[in-house]
Design an enzyme around this catalytic site. Structure first.
Site, PDB file in Angstrom:
ATOM      1  CG  HIS A   1      -5.432  -2.490   0.018  1.00  0.00           C
ATOM      2  ND1 HIS A   1      -4.783  -2.089  -1.138  1.00  0.00           N
ATOM      3  CD2 HIS A   1      -4.835  -1.794   1.024  1.00  0.00           C
ATOM      4  CE1 HIS A   1      -3.854  -1.209  -0.848  1.00  0.00           C
ATOM      5  NE2 HIS A   1      -3.869  -1.016   0.462  1.00  0.00           N
TER       6      HIS A   1
ATOM      7  CB  SER B   1      -0.966  -0.038   1.185  1.00  0.00           C
ATOM      8  OG  SER B   1      -1.962   0.937   1.063  1.00  0.00           O
TER       9      SER B   1
ATOM     10  CG  ASP C   1      -6.427  -3.517  -3.657  1.00  0.00           C
ATOM     11  OD1 ASP C   1      -6.984  -2.557  -3.102  1.00  0.00           O
ATOM     12  OD2 ASP C   1      -5.270  -3.880  -3.410  1.00  0.00           O
TER      13      ASP C   1
END
Length: 385
Positions: free
Chosen positions: A360, A156, A327
């Site tokens: 994610h 991320s 995601d």
């Protein structure tokens, strides 16, 4: 004396930020960890509760950035899974010296050489400061400690930090390879409902104008209420808490929520939230925009903020990139823009992995992340040596 390979892991879920800190997990020759007391840790602290109990050595390290932030040991987000499923422990078992690195502002990295944690000036930072100060300080520290180049794994915001640095030809001389999990280079296509609401309605900017300099979703009472709710068999908190923000996870077990809520979310500067909102609305990746040409000129020497140009990433650096079809933060269309920027990369030096069902948080907390992501990544590393 045989040198061990060195790995740096960074973790951040956007808006749920941790600090750049260090944790050294060193595997013995037979692959079994050895427990020792940490240099600095309160009874029941991070090393004692999450590392040593699993039979691994845990060392506490401090580093001070040039702008005064004192970064300490943490990195727990890579250790939410059981040891046999955790990337950090698996790397240690494969002979790697593992350093877990996050960013400023959480409970184990609240220190500063002159500012108080509750001082608004303490929270005056965005992505740019993480790139300009935190990464160089932590990279140099690890390099000085190990005497060798290292592999870097980011998730991320951790991926955006390293790509932003590489795009400006920074820190590359200390890197052996880079792994980008759920990469965030562009955010204009994000489908994250929470992120879109905050960005499109200028909520962070409004809160900042009202004097809220810190974005903190961690309230003790709320966390305890959430724990109770998450223990109700009919409630799936992996969906309730993550889907509106990071996407529908495929493979997280409900039992991980208690562990997650014990440690996350952590506070962040409102300024970095505003910065991420700017990237969402603008669709490009630039330094912080002060929304005033005069102020931008003062900071950058030009009326608009400079871009972090991903085309500048070295074309011969080994890269392992993995992204998921579900995601919401690292959207498929945004990852495509990143891959377009990497088209000139040496084809023998890049591995791109796409997992249709992964969202994610699956990259950190799904029980099958080891099978689908970590094992292929470790195989990628083994081919480099």
């Amino acid at each position: 004396m045989k040198l061990v390979n060195t790995i740096i892991l960074t973790y951040t879920i956007l808006l749920i930020l941790s600090t750049p800190i260090f944790l050294s997990l060193k595997a013995q020759e037979n692959g079994t960890g050895m427990a020792t007391m940490p240099v600095q840790s309160s009874e029941g602290g991070f090393c004692k509760s999450m590392v040593e109990t699993n039979g691994y050595e845990c060392e506490d390290h401090n580093v001070t950035t040039k702008d005064g932030y004192i970064l300490n040991v943490d990195g727990r987000s890579w250790l939410l899974l059981p040891p046999k499923q955790s990337l950090a422990f698996n790397l240690a078992d494969n002979g790697y010296d593992v350093w877990l690195v996050n960013s400023r502002g959480t409970e184990y990295s609240e220190g500063h050489t002159s500012l108080n944690f509750d001082d608004p000036a303490y929270w005056n930072w965005s992505l740019d400061e993480l790139v300009a100060y935190d990464l160089p300080a932590t990279f140099q520290y690890v390099y000085d400690q190990t005497g060798q180049k290292f592999h870097f794994v980011g998730h991320s915001l951790g991926t955006l930090m390293i790509m932003a640095a590489m795009s400006r030809d920074q820190l590359v001389n200390m890197l052996e390879s880079v792994a980008l999990l759920s990469p965030v280079a562009y955010m204009g296509h994000t489908t994250s409902l929470l992120s879109r609401v905050i960005a499109d309605n200028f909520i962070a900017e409004t809160l900042d104008s009202l004097g809220f300099y810190k974005f903190d979703m961690r309230n003790v009472i709320i966390i305890e209420i959430l724990k109770v709710i998450c223990r109700i068999p009919s409630v799936d908190c992996t969906t309730l808490l993550f889907t509106p923000y990071t996407g529908q996870n495929c493979c997280m077990k409900p039992s991980i929520m208690d562990i997650f809520l014990d440690h996350e979310p952590q506070p962040a500067a409102m300024k970095i939230v505003i910065h991420m909102c700017q990237l969402i609305r603008g669709g490009n990746t630039t330094m912080f925009d002060y929304n005033d040409s005069g102020t931008n000129i003062k900071h950058y020497g030009q009326p608009t903020p400079p871009a972090y140009n991903m085309i500048g990433i070295p074309k011969d650096l080994p890269i392992f990139l993995s992204h998921g079809g579900a995601d919401a933060l690292s959207d498929v269309d945004d990852v495509k823009l990143l891959l377009d920027s990497l088209q000139g990369h040496d084809p023998d030096k890049i591995v791109v992995q796409f997992i249709e069902r992964f969202a994610h948080a699956d990259y950190l907390m799904s029980g099958n992340a080891k099978e689908h992501v970590y094992d292929p990544f470790i195989a990628f590393l083994s081919r480099l040596h």
